[in-house]
Motif scaffolding. Structure first.
Motif, PDB file in Angstrom:
ATOM      1  N   VAL A  62       0.847  -1.184   0.000  1.00 55.04           N
ATOM      2  CA  VAL A  62       0.000   0.000   0.000  1.00 55.04           C
ATOM      3  C   VAL A  62       0.889   1.243   0.000  1.00 55.04           C
ATOM      4  CG1 VAL A  62      -0.195  -0.013   2.524  1.00 55.04           C
ATOM      5  CG2 VAL A  62      -1.937   1.125   1.155  1.00 55.04           C
ATOM      6  N   ASP A  63       0.515   2.236  -0.792  1.00 53.70           N
ATOM      7  CA  ASP A  63       1.349   3.417  -1.039  1.00 53.70           C
ATOM      8  C   ASP A  63       1.069   4.497   0.006  1.00 53.70           C
ATOM      9  OD1 ASP A  63       2.904   5.412  -2.045  1.00 53.70           O
ATOM     10  OD2 ASP A  63       1.813   5.633  -3.944  1.00 53.70           O
ATOM     11  N   LEU A  64       2.059   4.791   0.830  1.00 53.82           N
ATOM     12  CA  LEU A  64       1.889   5.799   1.874  1.00 53.82           C
ATOM     13  C   LEU A  64       1.986   7.223   1.335  1.00 53.82           C
ATOM     14  CD1 LEU A  64       3.948   4.254   4.823  1.00 53.82           C
ATOM     15  CD2 LEU A  64       1.480   4.230   4.477  1.00 53.82           C
ATOM     16  N   LYS A  98       2.277  -9.033  14.661  1.00 57.65           N
ATOM     17  CA  LYS A  98       2.964  -8.028  15.466  1.00 57.65           C
ATOM     18  C   LYS A  98       3.746  -7.007  14.647  1.00 57.65           C
ATOM     19  CE  LYS A  98       5.209 -10.997  18.051  1.00 57.65           C
ATOM     20  NZ  LYS A  98       6.040 -11.522  19.159  1.00 57.65           N
ATOM     21  N   ASP A  99       3.567  -7.030  13.327  1.00 57.28           N
ATOM     22  CA  ASP A  99       4.303  -6.098  12.472  1.00 57.28           C
ATOM     23  C   ASP A  99       3.378  -5.562  11.389  1.00 57.28           C
ATOM     24  OD1 ASP A  99       6.530  -4.682  11.643  1.00 57.28           O
ATOM     25  OD2 ASP A  99       7.280  -6.280  10.362  1.00 57.28           O
ATOM     26  N   LEU A 100       2.242  -5.011  11.819  1.00 52.62           N
ATOM     27  CA  LEU A 100       1.200  -4.592  10.892  1.00 52.62           C
ATOM     28  C   LEU A 100       1.499  -3.179  10.387  1.00 52.62           C
ATOM     29  CD1 LEU A 100      -1.337  -5.892   9.729  1.00 52.62           C
ATOM     30  CD2 LEU A 100      -2.674  -4.699  11.458  1.00 52.62           C
ATOM     31  N   PHE A 101       2.437  -3.094   9.459  1.00 50.68           N
ATOM     32  CA  PHE A 101       2.804  -1.840   8.824  1.00 50.68           C
ATOM     33  C   PHE A 101       2.522  -1.937   7.333  1.00 50.68           C
ATOM     34  CE2 PHE A 101       5.498  -1.920  12.645  1.00 50.68           C
ATOM     35  CZ  PHE A 101       5.146  -0.693  13.209  1.00 50.68           C
ATOM     36  N   ALA A 102       2.618  -0.785   6.647  1.00 50.69           N
ATOM     37  CA  ALA A 102       2.258  -0.734   5.231  1.00 50.69           C
ATOM     38  C   ALA A 102       3.082  -1.693   4.391  1.00 50.69           C
ATOM     39  CB  ALA A 102       2.422   0.700   4.721  1.00 50.69           C
ATOM     40  N   ARG A 103       4.346  -1.920   4.748  1.00 54.20           N
ATOM     41  CA  ARG A 103       5.199  -2.808   3.952  1.00 54.20           C
ATOM     42  C   ARG A 103       4.698  -4.246   3.966  1.00 54.20           C
ATOM     43  NH1 ARG A 103       8.111  -1.474   8.571  1.00 54.20           N
ATOM     44  NH2 ARG A 103       8.473  -3.206  10.031  1.00 54.20           N
ATOM     45  N   MET A 161      -1.441   3.911  11.557  1.00 59.50           N
ATOM     46  CA  MET A 161      -0.970   3.992  10.175  1.00 59.50           C
ATOM     47  C   MET A 161      -1.825   4.958   9.363  1.00 59.50           C
ATOM     48  SD  MET A 161      -1.047   1.023   7.260  1.00 59.50           S
ATOM     49  CE  MET A 161      -0.669  -0.217   8.497  1.00 59.50           C
ATOM     50  N   ILE A 162      -3.134   4.832   9.482  1.00 57.76           N
ATOM     51  CA  ILE A 162      -4.038   5.675   8.701  1.00 57.76           C
ATOM     52  C   ILE A 162      -3.911   7.137   9.103  1.00 57.76           C
ATOM     53  CG2 ILE A 162      -6.479   6.178   8.276  1.00 57.76           C
ATOM     54  CD1 ILE A 162      -7.005   3.174   8.415  1.00 57.76           C
ATOM     55  N   GLU A 163      -3.766   7.406  10.400  1.00 63.64           N
ATOM     56  CA  GLU A 163      -3.742   8.781  10.876  1.00 63.64           C
ATOM     57  C   GLU A 163      -2.420   9.480  10.599  1.00 63.64           C
ATOM     58  OE1 GLU A 163      -4.488  11.318  15.012  1.00 63.64           O
ATOM     59  OE2 GLU A 163      -4.695   9.136  14.973  1.00 63.64           O
ATOM     60  N   TYR A 164      -1.306   8.754  10.730  1.00 61.68           N
ATOM     61  CA  TYR A 164      -0.011   9.413  10.687  1.00 61.68           C
ATOM     62  C   TYR A 164       0.872   9.023   9.498  1.00 61.68           C
ATOM     63  CZ  TYR A 164      -0.985  10.751  15.522  1.00 61.68           C
ATOM     64  OH  TYR A 164      -1.539  11.282  16.653  1.00 61.68           O
ATOM     65  N   ASP A 165       0.745   7.799   8.985  1.00 60.16           N
ATOM     66  CA  ASP A 165       1.710   7.336   7.991  1.00 60.16           C
ATOM     67  C   ASP A 165       1.370   7.756   6.573  1.00 60.16           C
ATOM     68  OD1 ASP A 165       3.047   6.226  10.055  1.00 60.16           O
ATOM     69  OD2 ASP A 165       2.622   4.136   9.570  1.00 60.16           O
ATOM     70  N   ARG A 199       5.893   9.645  12.013  1.00 61.65           N
ATOM     71  CA  ARG A 199       4.870  10.121  12.929  1.00 61.65           C
ATOM     72  C   ARG A 199       5.269  11.490  13.441  1.00 61.65           C
ATOM     73  NH1 ARG A 199       4.929   4.702  13.452  1.00 61.65           N
ATOM     74  NH2 ARG A 199       2.918   3.646  13.493  1.00 61.65           N
ATOM     75  N   PRO A 200       4.295  12.388  13.608  1.00 58.78           N
ATOM     76  CA  PRO A 200       4.651  13.741  14.042  1.00 58.78           C
ATOM     77  C   PRO A 200       5.150  13.739  15.470  1.00 58.78           C
ATOM     78  CG  PRO A 200       2.275  13.452  14.003  1.00 58.78           C
ATOM     79  CD  PRO A 200       2.857  12.226  13.381  1.00 58.78           C
ATOM     80  N   PRO A 201       6.175  14.538  15.761  1.00 58.04           N
ATOM     81  CA  PRO A 201       6.655  14.652  17.135  1.00 58.04           C
ATOM     82  C   PRO A 201       5.755  15.557  17.950  1.00 58.04           C
ATOM     83  CG  PRO A 201       7.912  16.065  15.702  1.00 58.04           C
ATOM     84  CD  PRO A 201       6.934  15.340  14.822  1.00 58.04           C
ATOM     85  N   LEU A 202       6.286  16.054  19.031  1.00 63.80           N
ATOM     86  CA  LEU A 202       5.505  16.890  19.931  1.00 63.80           C
ATOM     87  C   LEU A 202       4.979  18.112  19.204  1.00 63.80           C
ATOM     88  CD1 LEU A 202       4.579  17.478  22.830  1.00 63.80           C
ATOM     89  CD2 LEU A 202       6.739  18.692  23.176  1.00 63.80           C
ATOM     90  N   VAL A 203       3.683  18.420  19.390  1.00 62.49           N
ATOM     91  CA  VAL A 203       3.060  19.583  18.783  1.00 62.49           C
ATOM     92  C   VAL A 203       2.671  20.538  19.900  1.00 62.49           C
ATOM     93  CG1 VAL A 203       1.136  20.405  17.397  1.00 62.49           C
ATOM     94  CG2 VAL A 203       2.181  18.212  16.869  1.00 62.49           C
TER      95      VAL A 203
END
Length: 371
Positions: free
Chosen positions: A214-216, A243-248, A310-314, A332-336
């Motif tokens: 899936v294309d981020l 345990k490794d549910l990422f886009a890759r 993943m959906i919110e940040y990646d 992922r965004p750091p401190l805001v």
């Protein structure tokens, strides 16, 4: 010259003229052996065909593994032919380079089903991929094969179809396994104190060819969360945790993906899912998954948390806002800092000093005052 028994000597294979590619269903043939070309060479650079027996690993359960493997001819019943699956590994770079995964993945083509006497009875309908464990990492592919066997009911819907796990001990002083070498070697360059392994374990998992991850860098695909939510529910129902549910590790179910008009899992269309259990994506890489008896709701919650993150940040769908200080390695965004916080924490050189003076005034008459 001595030739190991696992190096094929049979080069005369003639297909029946009536065979049409695309009519083969691998499930109807008891495959007991994989014959693969393009994987190995001798030290003169000549290609070798390897015959590798099929293995069904111990069945992993929550209570632990069983203690018996099914090997080679044990797959066939009385009076049943033992078929060989013949494939050619596509030359060039692998589809997936070794990295975090202990494997590399190559596309294979020109597949056929052979009878014991070498006659071709069927041709494979589509390309497959061979997932090959790196030297010394075979146990992880072995475990993944056990996971595929356990999740057989989800193959072709939630996970890729698996067409077998194959293992053979090879003598690296007699041949070269190409994916294991970063550069060509020869007997003249061997270190006499670190000779190649004479009984290395070659482990291969044969899977269906899927599409791209899936294309981020694009918007979230239509129905992505809906499909993934239902897939996660099916995994949790059989007590499996990825345990490794990422886009890759989330691939389109077919090369090229689906059109944007493809329906949700509850619909039907020629270009989309055909039933309530057909999805647009498949989840891969199960060597680090686990069985768990913590309950379906707990497992579902953990995997849904990874999905929602993943959906919110990646997925990158718009430019980064200026107030973000940057992106960390996981995108992922750091401190805001909120606007209210910024007003309360003005820098000394750019803010109003009145607040600081008020604090000093209230410190008490007996204390020294700061000018």
């Amino acid at each position: 010259m001595y030739t190991p028994s696992y190096i094929s000597r049979d080069s005369s294979r003639t297909p029946d003229s009536s065979i049409i590619r695309g009519t083969c269903n691998l499930e109807q043939y008891p495959i007991v052996k994989l014959r693969i070309d393009g994987l190995a060479q001798d030290f003169e650079g000549r290609p070798l065909e390897l015959d590798i027996p099929r293995i069904i690993p111990d069945t992993y359960t929550i209570d632990g593994p069983y203690t018996k493997e099914t090997v080679g001819d044990e797959f066939k019943g009385d009076g049943t032919d033992a078929f060989t699956l013949q494939v050619t590994m596509k030359s060039g770079s692998p589809l997936v380079e070794p990295g975090e995964s202990p494997t590399c993945v190559y596309e294979v083509n020109e597949g056929a089903i052979l009878t014991p006497d070498g006659k071709i009875v069927a041709l494979l309908p589509s390309p497959l991929v061979a997932k090959i464990a790196l030297e010394g990492k075979g146990h992880q592919v072995y475990y993944e094969a056990g996971m595929y066997d356990y999740m057989e009911s989800l193959q072709g819907r939630v996970i890729p179809r698996c067409y077998g796990y194959f293992r053979q001990q090879v003598n690296l002083q007699e041949l070269r396994i190409l994916p294991w070498e970063t550069k060509p070697t020869s007997k003249k360059t061997w270190n006499i104190f670190r000779l190649p392994h004479t009984c290395a374990s070659l482990n291969i998992l044969l899977l269906e060819r899927l599409g791209e991850p899936v294309d981020l860098t694009a918007p979230v695909p239509p129905n992505f969360r809906e499909h993934m939510t239902k897939m996660i529910r099916e995994l949790a129902d059989i007590e499996v945790l990825h345990k490794d549910l990422f886009a890759r590790n989330i691939l389109w179910a077919r090369p090229g993906g689906f059109s944007s008009e493809a329906p949700s899992p509850s619909g039907t269309a020629q270009d989309g899912p055909s039933s309530t259990t057909d999805y647009h994506w498949r989840i891969i890489d199960w060597y680090d998954a686990e069985f768990s008896d913590r309950g379906a709701s707990v497992l579902r919650g953990g995997m849904m948390n990874s999905l929602d993150t993943m959906i919110e940040y990646d997925f990158v769908t718009q430019p980064v806002e200026p107030r973000f200080l940057g992106w960390n390695p996981e995108n992922r965004p750091p401190l805001v800092y909120d606007d209210d916080d910024d007003e309360d924490n003005l820098a000394d050189d750019g803010g109003d000093d009145k607040g600081d003076n008020d604090d000093v005034e209230e410190s008490g008459e007996g204390e020294a005052r700061v000018a």
